[in-house]
Design a protein around this motif. Structure first.
Motif, PDB file in Angstrom:
ATOM      1  N   THR A 266      82.621  26.710  -4.409  1.00  0.00           N
ATOM      2  CA  THR A 266      82.676  25.921  -5.613  1.00  0.00           C
ATOM      3  C   THR A 266      81.522  24.736  -5.559  1.00  0.00           C
ATOM      4  OG1 THR A 266      84.417  24.584  -5.064  1.00  0.00           O
ATOM      5  CG2 THR A 266      85.313  26.384  -6.053  1.00  0.00           C
ATOM      6  N   ALA A 267      80.876  24.799  -4.815  1.00  0.00           N
ATOM      7  CA  ALA A 267      79.955  23.713  -4.451  1.00  0.00           C
ATOM      8  C   ALA A 267      78.791  23.379  -5.429  1.00  0.00           C
ATOM      9  CB  ALA A 267      79.403  23.713  -3.144  1.00  0.00           C
ATOM     10  N   MET A 268      78.647  24.438  -5.932  1.00  0.00           N
ATOM     11  CA  MET A 268      77.393  24.516  -7.193  1.00  0.00           C
ATOM     12  C   MET A 268      78.275  24.617  -8.722  1.00  0.00           C
ATOM     13  SD  MET A 268      74.659  23.955  -5.640  1.00  0.00           S
ATOM     14  CE  MET A 268      75.148  22.834  -4.751  1.00  0.00           C
ATOM     15  N   ASP A 269      79.388  24.802  -8.919  1.00  0.00           N
ATOM     16  CA  ASP A 269      80.172  24.780 -10.151  1.00  0.00           C
ATOM     17  C   ASP A 269      79.949  23.548 -11.059  1.00  0.00           C
ATOM     18  OD1 ASP A 269      80.997  27.129  -9.077  1.00  0.00           O
ATOM     19  OD2 ASP A 269      83.142  26.720  -9.220  1.00  0.00           O
ATOM     20  N   TRP A 270      79.349  22.543 -10.481  1.00  0.00           N
ATOM     21  CA  TRP A 270      79.214  21.430 -11.358  1.00  0.00           C
ATOM     22  C   TRP A 270      77.766  21.587 -12.313  1.00  0.00           C
ATOM     23  CZ3 TRP A 270      74.531  19.051 -10.251  1.00  0.00           C
ATOM     24  CH2 TRP A 270      73.779  18.864  -9.010  1.00  0.00           C
ATOM     25  N   ILE A 271      76.988  22.611 -11.825  1.00  0.00           N
ATOM     26  CA  ILE A 271      75.968  22.987 -12.646  1.00  0.00           C
ATOM     27  C   ILE A 271      76.149  24.156 -13.851  1.00  0.00           C
ATOM     28  CG2 ILE A 271      73.654  23.523 -12.629  1.00  0.00           C
ATOM     29  CD1 ILE A 271      73.561  22.860  -9.912  1.00  0.00           C
ATOM     30  N   ALA A 272      76.123  24.199 -14.906  1.00  0.00           N
ATOM     31  CA  ALA A 272      76.415  25.218 -15.882  1.00  0.00           C
ATOM     32  C   ALA A 272      75.515  26.340 -15.530  1.00  0.00           C
ATOM     33  CB  ALA A 272      76.162  24.642 -17.282  1.00  0.00           C
ATOM     34  N   PRO A 273      76.315  27.507 -15.928  1.00  0.00           N
ATOM     35  CA  PRO A 273      75.754  29.026 -15.517  1.00  0.00           C
ATOM     36  C   PRO A 273      74.224  29.054 -15.981  1.00  0.00           C
ATOM     37  CG  PRO A 273      77.833  29.040 -16.705  1.00  0.00           C
ATOM     38  CD  PRO A 273      77.358  27.913 -16.693  1.00  0.00           C
ATOM     39  N   GLU A 274      73.703  28.698 -16.961  1.00  0.00           N
ATOM     40  CA  GLU A 274      72.183  28.970 -17.407  1.00  0.00           C
ATOM     41  C   GLU A 274      71.399  28.117 -16.569  1.00  0.00           C
ATOM     42  OE1 GLU A 274      69.399  28.683 -21.268  1.00  0.00           O
ATOM     43  OE2 GLU A 274      71.625  29.041 -21.665  1.00  0.00           O
ATOM     44  N   PRO A 275      71.647  26.717 -16.455  1.00  0.00           N
ATOM     45  CA  PRO A 275      70.608  26.103 -15.813  1.00  0.00           C
ATOM     46  C   PRO A 275      70.681  26.441 -14.243  1.00  0.00           C
ATOM     47  CG  PRO A 275      72.212  24.521 -16.431  1.00  0.00           C
ATOM     48  CD  PRO A 275      72.382  25.793 -17.371  1.00  0.00           C
ATOM     49  N   ARG A 276      71.960  26.849 -13.814  1.00  0.00           N
ATOM     50  CA  ARG A 276      71.934  27.356 -12.284  1.00  0.00           C
ATOM     51  C   ARG A 276      71.026  28.415 -12.122  1.00  0.00           C
ATOM     52  NH1 ARG A 276      77.877  28.862 -10.050  1.00  0.00           N
ATOM     53  NH2 ARG A 276      78.297  27.380 -11.754  1.00  0.00           N
ATOM     54  N   ALA A 277      71.121  29.574 -13.136  1.00  0.00           N
ATOM     55  CA  ALA A 277      70.334  30.534 -13.133  1.00  0.00           C
ATOM     56  C   ALA A 277      68.973  30.273 -12.677  1.00  0.00           C
ATOM     57  CB  ALA A 277      70.670  31.692 -13.990  1.00  0.00           C
ATOM     58  N   ASP A 278      68.371  29.351 -13.623  1.00  0.00           N
ATOM     59  CA  ASP A 278      67.149  28.930 -13.471  1.00  0.00           C
ATOM     60  C   ASP A 278      66.698  28.073 -12.130  1.00  0.00           C
ATOM     61  OD1 ASP A 278      64.394  27.765 -14.454  1.00  0.00           O
ATOM     62  OD2 ASP A 278      65.333  25.945 -14.403  1.00  0.00           O
ATOM     63  N   LEU A 279      67.746  27.283 -11.729  1.00  0.00           N
ATOM     64  CA  LEU A 279      67.706  26.529 -10.295  1.00  0.00           C
ATOM     65  C   LEU A 279      67.642  27.709  -9.125  1.00  0.00           C
ATOM     66  CD1 LEU A 279      67.614  24.173  -8.907  1.00  0.00           C
ATOM     67  CD2 LEU A 279      70.026  23.928  -8.889  1.00  0.00           C
ATOM     68  N   HIS A 280      68.486  28.798  -9.569  1.00  0.00           N
ATOM     69  CA  HIS A 280      68.602  29.794  -8.461  1.00  0.00           C
ATOM     70  C   HIS A 280      67.031  30.159  -8.016  1.00  0.00           C
ATOM     71  CE1 HIS A 280      69.798  33.631  -6.401  1.00  0.00           C
ATOM     72  NE2 HIS A 280      68.761  33.997  -7.087  1.00  0.00           N
ATOM     73  N   VAL A 281      66.132  30.509  -8.952  1.00  0.00           N
ATOM     74  CA  VAL A 281      64.957  31.074  -8.805  1.00  0.00           C
ATOM     75  C   VAL A 281      64.073  29.929  -8.349  1.00  0.00           C
ATOM     76  CG1 VAL A 281      62.799  32.110  -9.969  1.00  0.00           C
ATOM     77  CG2 VAL A 281      65.161  32.690 -10.991  1.00  0.00           C
ATOM     78  N   ARG A 282      64.162  28.850  -8.863  1.00  0.00           N
ATOM     79  CA  ARG A 282      63.207  27.604  -8.053  1.00  0.00           C
ATOM     80  C   ARG A 282      63.594  27.412  -6.765  1.00  0.00           C
ATOM     81  NH1 ARG A 282      63.947  23.072 -10.649  1.00  0.00           N
ATOM     82  NH2 ARG A 282      65.677  23.718 -11.818  1.00  0.00           N
ATOM     83  N   ALA A 283      64.788  27.414  -6.530  1.00  0.00           N
ATOM     84  CA  ALA A 283      65.235  27.077  -5.145  1.00  0.00           C
ATOM     85  C   ALA A 283      64.822  28.276  -4.134  1.00  0.00           C
ATOM     86  CB  ALA A 283      66.875  26.734  -5.124  1.00  0.00           C
ATOM     87  N   ARG A 284      65.132  29.230  -4.483  1.00  0.00           N
ATOM     88  CA  ARG A 284      64.680  30.402  -3.825  1.00  0.00           C
ATOM     89  C   ARG A 284      63.435  30.735  -3.543  1.00  0.00           C
ATOM     90  NH1 ARG A 284      67.901  34.949  -2.828  1.00  0.00           N
ATOM     91  NH2 ARG A 284      66.782  36.803  -1.707  1.00  0.00           N
ATOM     92  N   THR A 285      62.525  30.109  -4.406  1.00  0.00           N
ATOM     93  CA  THR A 285      61.085  30.095  -4.350  1.00  0.00           C
ATOM     94  C   THR A 285      60.763  29.014  -3.236  1.00  0.00           C
ATOM     95  OG1 THR A 285      60.563  30.879  -6.472  1.00  0.00           O
ATOM     96  CG2 THR A 285      58.994  29.713  -5.251  1.00  0.00           C
TER      97      THR A 285
END
Length: 316
Positions: A204-223
């Motif tokens: 649950t560590a990343m649940d404080w980020i809403a799904p849509e911005p979390r999906a965007d962050l996923h790509v940027r962090a993976r990069t």
């Protein structure tokens, strides 16, 4: 006198602040040279050191890249935003490239790779990974963030130790705070990227980020994680060769960067590295901007110091 001054001006325009400082004909010039040398060396602990001979604007911009030395130091500098620091990193990388100082240049690239996940997280955090302001959601029920020994967590043992400490280091004295930044903060940056981008058993560590911005962050962090494993960054870990350490040639650096760009070109964020933005490593500022979701351009701090020194010399 003119020939001597011409030599000193040439040193200033070449950003040879240490050499110029040793030859400086006035204490005021030596002080500005020391300030410029700290910037070129990326000595972020001392960017806020008093330098009365330096114009206020340059001092203010340097303080924005400064790493606070105590948990409560104000202003928060690079913990408020890493964007000014990445602008300085880009300027240092360009200066080192033009001076053909490739080992220090690769070291600056390596520093950029270590903290790049925090640049990605900044829009969500509202700061640049300040341990005094971590969101409560990192420690929500069911979170494994900072839990040492949890085998379900994808963090390494050193990352678990670093994340555990980052949740409490703001209560430590200045000595402990500084030791944490020397040894563990970059590991926390990588651990955050793992949480949002590659974890095989999400908690649950990343649940404080809403799904849509979390999906965007996923790509940027993976990069950001991908960049840390590119051929360019791996040049920092080149094995010893002969009687010394291998120093890459300009051709080797450019070849490593081209292979890195190909490795990054897997999503819209990573593909920013393929842009030709006029930088010595074409696409690097565009990549940092895409990861940050904000414009990141090379700073003009070093050039500002250089021009100020030239002005002082010409008045002698």
């Amino acid at each position: 006198m003119d020939s001597t001054r011409d030599l000193l001006v040439a040193l200033a325009r070449r950003y040879a602040f240490a050499d110029l400082g040793a030859l400086a004909p006035a204490a005021e010039i030596a002080e500005v040279c020391e300030f410029g040398h700290r910037l070129l060396q990326l000595d972020a602990e001392d960017f806020a050191a008093e330098a009365k001979g330096v114009p206020a604007d340059l001092r203010r911009r340097a303080r924005a890249c400064h790493m606070p030395q105590t948990p409560r130091e104000q202003p928060r500098g690079a913990l408020e935003s890493l964007r000014p620091a990445y602008g300085l990193l880009l300027e240092v990388i360009a200066v080192r490239w033009h001076r053909r100082e490739l080992s220090p240049m690769i070291a600056a690239v390596h520093i950029a790779s270590e903290y790049l996940p925090l640049l990605a997280f900044e829009p969500q955090l509202g700061h640049a990974g300040d341990p005094a302001r971590w969101p409560a959601g990192l420690s929500a029920p069911g979170s494994r963030f900072g839990v040492i020994g949890d085998r379900e967590c994808d963090h390494t043992k050193s990352e678990q130790s670093a994340t555990n400490r980052t949740l409490r280091v703001s209560m430590e004295p200045g000595e402990g705070w500084r030791a944490y930044f020397d040894r563990q903060h970059s590991q926390v940056a990588g651990a955050l990227a793992v949480c949002v981008a590659t974890c095989r058993s999400p908690c649950t560590a990343m649940d404080w980020i809403a799904p849509e911005p979390r999906a965007d962050l996923h790509v940027r962090a993976r990069t950001a994680l991908t960049f840390a494993d590119t051929p360019l960054v791996r040049l920092r870990h080149a094995a010893p060769v002969g009687h010394g350490f291998g120093v890459p040639s300009p051709e080797e650096v450019l070849d490593a960067w081209e292979r890195s760009r190909a490795a990054l070109d897997k999503n819209p964020v990573g593909s920013a590295a393929t842009e030709d933005d006029g930088f010595p490593l074409p696409g690097l500022p565009s990549l940092f901007s895409a990861v940050a979701a904000a414009p990141i351009e090379p700073a003009t701090l070093l050039s500002g110091v250089s021009e100020h020194i030239v002005g002082l010399l010409q008045r002698l």
